[in-house]
Write a protein that holds these residues in place. Structure first.
Motif, PDB file in Angstrom:
ATOM      1  N   TRP B  90       0.733  -1.229  -0.271  1.00 25.55           N
ATOM      2  CA  TRP B  90       0.129  -0.130   0.414  1.00 25.55           C
ATOM      3  C   TRP B  90       0.830   1.301  -0.130  1.00 25.55           C
ATOM      4  N   SER B  91       0.461   2.599  -0.433  1.00 21.66           N
ATOM      5  CA  SER B  91       1.386   3.537  -0.458  1.00 21.66           C
ATOM      6  C   SER B  91       2.376   3.608  -1.717  1.00 21.66           C
ATOM      7  N   THR B  92       2.844   2.348  -1.436  1.00 20.39           N
ATOM      8  CA  THR B  92       4.139   2.011  -2.212  1.00 20.39           C
ATOM      9  C   THR B  92       4.364   1.482  -3.397  1.00 20.39           C
ATOM     10  N   HIS B  93       3.389   1.330  -3.435  1.00 17.90           N
ATOM     11  CA  HIS B  93       2.867  -0.100  -4.371  1.00 17.90           C
ATOM     12  C   HIS B  93       1.782   0.670  -5.993  1.00 17.90           C
ATOM     13  N   ILE B  94       0.251  -0.089  -4.833  1.00 17.60           N
ATOM     14  CA  ILE B  94      -0.594   0.942  -4.758  1.00 17.60           C
ATOM     15  C   ILE B  94      -1.565   1.711  -3.844  1.00 17.60           C
ATOM     16  N   ALA B  95      -1.848   2.187  -4.502  1.00 16.19           N
ATOM     17  CA  ALA B  95      -2.934   3.502  -3.584  1.00 16.19           C
ATOM     18  C   ALA B  95      -4.308   3.530  -4.290  1.00 16.19           C
ATOM     19  N   MET B  96      -4.834   3.911  -3.023  1.00 20.09           N
ATOM     20  CA  MET B  96      -6.035   4.447  -3.937  1.00 20.09           C
ATOM     21  C   MET B  96      -6.498   5.930  -3.581  1.00 20.09           C
ATOM     22  N   VAL B  97      -7.584   6.577  -4.807  1.00 20.57           N
ATOM     23  CA  VAL B  97      -8.341   7.220  -3.916  1.00 20.57           C
ATOM     24  C   VAL B  97      -9.684   6.896  -3.859  1.00 20.57           C
ATOM     25  N   PHE B  98     -10.683   6.827  -2.992  1.00 21.33           N
ATOM     26  CA  PHE B  98     -11.582   6.761  -2.721  1.00 21.33           C
ATOM     27  C   PHE B  98     -12.398   7.669  -3.312  1.00 21.33           C
ATOM     28  N   GLN B 163     -10.808  16.896  -2.779  1.00 19.08           N
ATOM     29  CA  GLN B 163     -10.237  15.020  -2.950  1.00 19.08           C
ATOM     30  C   GLN B 163      -8.854  15.733  -3.484  1.00 19.08           C
ATOM     31  N   ARG B 164      -8.653  16.690  -4.423  1.00 20.15           N
ATOM     32  CA  ARG B 164      -7.453  16.874  -4.735  1.00 20.15           C
ATOM     33  C   ARG B 164      -5.840  16.541  -3.977  1.00 20.15           C
ATOM     34  N   VAL B 165      -5.935  17.184  -1.998  1.00 21.76           N
ATOM     35  CA  VAL B 165      -5.565  16.226  -1.185  1.00 21.76           C
ATOM     36  C   VAL B 165      -5.261  14.661  -0.692  1.00 21.76           C
ATOM     37  N   MET B 166      -6.262  14.581  -1.320  1.00 22.47           N
ATOM     38  CA  MET B 166      -6.570  12.517  -1.140  1.00 22.47           C
ATOM     39  C   MET B 166      -5.397  11.912  -2.620  1.00 22.47           C
ATOM     40  N   ILE B 167      -5.538  12.275  -3.072  1.00 23.67           N
ATOM     41  CA  ILE B 167      -4.394  12.360  -4.250  1.00 23.67           C
ATOM     42  C   ILE B 167      -3.397  12.668  -3.931  1.00 23.67           C
ATOM     43  N   ALA B 168      -3.145  13.517  -3.189  1.00 22.24           N
ATOM     44  CA  ALA B 168      -1.420  13.833  -3.382  1.00 22.24           C
ATOM     45  C   ALA B 168      -1.315  13.043  -1.952  1.00 22.24           C
ATOM     46  N   ILE B 169      -2.254  12.410  -0.927  1.00 21.32           N
ATOM     47  CA  ILE B 169      -1.995  11.031  -0.117  1.00 21.32           C
ATOM     48  C   ILE B 169      -1.513  10.044  -0.753  1.00 21.32           C
ATOM     49  N   ALA B 170      -2.551   9.825  -1.739  1.00 16.61           N
ATOM     50  CA  ALA B 170      -2.132   8.714  -2.772  1.00 16.61           C
ATOM     51  C   ALA B 170      -0.847   8.423  -3.445  1.00 16.61           C
ATOM     52  N   LEU B 171      -0.169  10.053  -3.986  1.00 17.33           N
ATOM     53  CA  LEU B 171       0.378  10.234  -5.000  1.00 17.33           C
ATOM     54  C   LEU B 171       2.134  10.434  -4.069  1.00 17.33           C
ATOM     55  N   ALA B 172       2.175  10.076  -3.047  1.00 21.02           N
ATOM     56  CA  ALA B 172       2.441  10.115  -1.828  1.00 21.02           C
ATOM     57  C   ALA B 172       4.225   9.403  -1.999  1.00 21.02           C
ATOM     58  N   CYS B 173       3.784   8.551  -1.617  1.00 16.59           N
ATOM     59  CA  CYS B 173       4.701   7.059  -2.181  1.00 16.59           C
ATOM     60  C   CYS B 173       4.500   6.386  -3.800  1.00 16.59           C
ATOM     61  N   ALA B 174       4.559   8.000  -4.520  1.00 15.38           N
ATOM     62  CA  ALA B 174       5.032   7.486  -5.723  1.00 15.38           C
ATOM     63  C   ALA B 174       4.766   5.634  -6.059  1.00 15.38           C
ATOM     64  N   PRO B 175       3.057   5.641  -5.907  1.00 13.15           N
ATOM     65  CA  PRO B 175       2.823   4.132  -6.238  1.00 13.15           C
ATOM     66  C   PRO B 175       3.241   4.165  -8.071  1.00 13.15           C
ATOM     67  N   ARG B 176       2.613   2.935  -8.145  1.00 12.53           N
ATOM     68  CA  ARG B 176       2.882   1.986  -9.852  1.00 12.53           C
ATOM     69  C   ARG B 176       1.839   1.857 -10.168  1.00 12.53           C
ATOM     70  N   LEU B 177       0.627   2.066  -9.616  1.00  8.32           N
ATOM     71  CA  LEU B 177      -0.580   1.316  -9.852  1.00  8.32           C
ATOM     72  C   LEU B 177      -2.068   2.748  -8.562  1.00  8.32           C
ATOM     73  N   LEU B 178      -2.238   3.493  -9.465  1.00  9.47           N
ATOM     74  CA  LEU B 178      -3.573   3.460  -8.651  1.00  9.47           C
ATOM     75  C   LEU B 178      -4.741   3.243  -8.912  1.00  9.47           C
ATOM     76  N   MET B 179      -5.587   3.687  -7.685  1.00  7.99           N
ATOM     77  CA  MET B 179      -6.912   2.933  -7.788  1.00  7.99           C
ATOM     78  C   MET B 179      -7.694   4.536  -7.532  1.00  7.99           C
ATOM     79  N   ALA B 180      -8.678   5.012  -8.773  1.00 10.51           N
ATOM     80  CA  ALA B 180      -9.433   5.592  -8.896  1.00 10.51           C
ATOM     81  C   ALA B 180     -10.778   5.655  -8.207  1.00 10.51           C
ATOM     82  N   ASP B 181     -11.380   5.543  -6.486  1.00  9.40           N
ATOM     83  CA  ASP B 181     -13.065   5.150  -6.968  1.00  9.40           C
ATOM     84  C   ASP B 181     -13.782   5.752  -7.487  1.00  9.40           C
TER      85      ASP B 181
END
Lengths: 330, 333
Positions: B90-98, B163-181
């Motif tokens: 989580w975070s480093t490889h896969i992150a999610m925006v709810f 929502q921008r803050v959520m995206i910033a949190i999801a991207l913080a650790c440079a994931p390879r996969l972003l799940m955006a629900d």
């Protein structure tokens, strides 16, 4: 022709059923004043659907609530036929509410969870003691049947046993059971799935014909608004930007805000140009709105005059009004 | 961009134990996603799209769900993996925006703390480094005056800003996969366009893969490489985005498109509504799950469930009588 149409008083159809004149609605927050609606004027002729679009916080819902007098106008006039709504006594207002009904966004929380849906729909009739008990029950059943809820199979159930779409059908039945003349719909399909949304929009179109309704349809979805409306009004930060017949407004928007909204909308078609953010940032606070034209801080065409002079609504083509000093195509 | 497979889901089943029996929310879904690509998952409420994305993330409660099949990230099986292993992903490889930025942020923590938390935990950054990175992230997601916002609480921001803050949190650790629900559901059109542009830009800059889960065909039409359409827990059609819109084969996909109001259509255009309701997932129908509502359904559709077959390269659908083929009644003429 239905009986109700025959009974209705003979009127000039072009005469507006609803006229809103320079409507202001303000809220107080501590020492600050929020001008949610800051002087808007429009009319809705009998039998017409007027769409009201705008982003959250633009005052579109407040406008709808002021028309049904849930919110009291700070100043301005709201004429329903010849009756001035803002001047009515509580008793007269109560009577008038039978003719002006509103349907809300959240279909589930706007129905009483403890009551059977047949009772929910019969309630307005009971309050006004219209007909005998049997007749009321029959009218409520007929109304439920009309909106696609089987009154015999499902009338005894409670709201939680229904889906969102069905609850919205029940809300529509409740609003129409008194045969109102004006219906205010506030985001009535925005919580529904597309397939259910289509069912509700089609139902509303059918009922509008059948009951000769006049509708104020408030929503943020441009495509939904276009689908049901004869004319569309665009609102930004408490003011109207533009009013025009639906097809004209979408084809040739004159206000830069309308154009930006249309450019931002997504279409389910990869061939259309990808929508992109035509507007940056967010609307300014209505506590301290920009001087002159309220849209000027985000407008691509703004000039010094826009800061000094409030653009008045003016006609640029038959039925097409815009509040802009430098409208598109002029 | 490489064609390296990042995510592989095979025959994934998810069911929830309820007092009335097992709800089969996802019934045998397979998909693959390559690095840097965008996959759209489209469906209505109850189609299983959110459950699917949460199962991929490993976010479903173990006690009340049964998950079988396989979810491989970078070749490693992660379905039912121990929580400690998932936490490392989580975070480093896969992150999610709810979907709901109002409830997904902690209301009593400052924005800054919420962004620096994953940086400190996963990347072991010092307090100073984390703050610096967080401010740069806030800038990247387009938040004006980041230094002030860093100290703000979520309630002080608008929905779009949250929502921008959520995206910033999801991207913080440079994931390879972003799940955006449903990342833009509930936002205004102008803000929706801003957020979708932002996600597209960030994805391009970082060569990140993205799964965009939505109910809105308009959102995925111009922003995905491939689309999966879900109905009642099943994938009913899967195709590259352009192919899907040009030659959709599954009647449900067509019905979904036809029930969507279009800006291009004149006002008062009658919408083609899908009558009826989706099936009860406690007792899914024996045949095609869409058959009770399908205008083209034949006897066979009610009896036998159509398998998901690849009819053309990359284009699969589960339908006995696809729209692209000649229909039986048309053949007999």
């Amino acid at each position: 022709m239905t009986d109700t149409a025959v009974e209705a008083e003979v009127v000039d159809t072009t005469e507006p059923l609803l006229s809103v004149e320079d409507l202001h609605v303000s809220f107080h927050k501590g020492s600050q004043t929020v001008q949610a609606v800051a002087g808007i004027t429009f009319t809705i002729p009998r039998g017409e659907t007027l769409g009201l679009v705008g982003e959250s916080g633009c005052g579109k819902s407040t406008t709808g609530r002021a028309i049904v007098q849930v919110e009291r106008a700070t100043s301005g006039r709201i004429l329903f036929g010849d009756t001035e709504l803002t001047a009515l006594s509580r008793g007269d207002l109560r009577t008038l509410r039978t003719q002006v009904q509103m349907i809300f966004q959240d279909p589930i929380s706007s129905l009483n969870p403890r009551r059977r849906v047949s009772d929910i729909v019969a309630e307005p009739l009971n309050i006004w003691k219209i007909g005998t008990k049997e007749e009321r029950k029959e009218s409520a059943s007929a109304m439920l049947d009309q909106v696609g809820i089987d009154p015999y199979l499902l009338g005894g159930r409670r709201p939680r046993e229904f889906s969102g779409g069905q609850c919205q059908r029940i809300s529509i039945a409740r609003a129409l059971v008194l045969k109102p003349k004006l219906l205010v719909c506030d985001e009535i399909v925005s919580a529904l799935d597309v397939s259910v949304q289509a069912q509700i929009l089609n139902l509303l179109e059918d009922l509008k014909q059948q009951y000769n309704l006049t509708i104020l349809f408030i929503a943020h979805d441009l495509a939904v608004v276009k689908n049901v409306s004869d004319r569309v009004a665009v609102m930004y930060l408490g003011r109207l930007c533009e009013i025009a017949p639906s097809d004209l407004l979408y084809e040739a928007p004159a206000h830069h805000y309308t154009a930006a909204l249309l450019a931002s909308a997504v279409e389910p078609d990869p061939e259309t140009a990808r929508s992109s953010a035509a507007l940056l940032g967010e609307p300014p606070s209505p506590i301290n709105p920009p001087s002159g034209c309220r849209f000027r801080t985000r407008c691509p065409r703004a000039e010094p005059r826009c800061a000094e002079e409030v653009p008045e609504m003016r006609q640029i083509a038959p039925g097409h009004q815009v509040a802009c000093h430098f409208p598109i195509g002029a | 961009m490489s064609d390296r497979t990042l995510l592989e889901v095979e025959d994934l089943h998810v069911s929830f134990a309820t007092s009335r029996g097992a709800v089969r929310a996802v019934q045998g879904v397979s998909l693959t996603l390559n690095q840097g690509k965008t996959l759209g998952i489209v469906g209505e409420s109850g189609s299983g799209k959110t459950v699917l994305s949460r199962a991929i993330m490993g976010l479903l409660p173990r006690s009340s769900t049964t998950q079988t099949g396989s979810v491989r990230y970078n070749g490693t099986e992660i379905l039912n993996a121990p929580n400690d292993d998932l936490r490392k992903l989580w975070s480093t490889h896969i992150a999610m925006v709810f979907q709901d930025p109002m409830t997904s942020l902690n209301p009593v923590q400052r924005i800054g703390n919420q962004i620096t938390e994953p940086l400190k935990i996963h990347l072991k950054l010092s307090k100073g480094e984390a703050k610096e990175t967080a401010l740069s992230l806030l800038m990247q997601v387009g938040i004006p005056s980041p230094v002030e916002r860093y100290q703000a609480y979520p309630a002080q921001l608008s929905g779009g800003m949250r929502q921008r803050v959520m995206i910033a949190i999801a991207l913080a650790c440079a994931p390879r996969l972003l799940m955006a629900d449903e990342p833009t559901t509930g936002l205004d059109v102008t803000v929706q366009a801003q957020i979708l542009d932002l996600l597209g830009q960030l994805q391009h800059d970082r060569d990140m893969a993205m799964i965009l889960v939505t109910h809105d065909l308009g959102v995925v039409a111009t922003r995905t490489d491939e689309i999966i359409v879900m109905y009642a827990g099943n994938v009913v059609e899967r195709a590259p985005t352009n192919v899907l819109f040009k030659s959709m084969a599954m009647p449900y996909t067509e019905a979904l498109l036809k029930s969507t109001p279009r800006l291009a259509n004149p006002s008062h255009t009658r919408l083609t509504a899908i009558e009826g309701r989706p099936p009860d997932l406690l007792h899914p129908p024996a045949g095609c799950p869409f058959s009770p509502r399908c205008p083209y359904a034949q006897e066979k559709c009610h009896r036998e469930r159509p398998p998901l077959v690849e009819a053309a390269p990359g284009h699969s659908y589960a339908c006995w009588f696809p729209l692209t083929a000649a229909r039986p009644q048309e053949v007999t003429v």
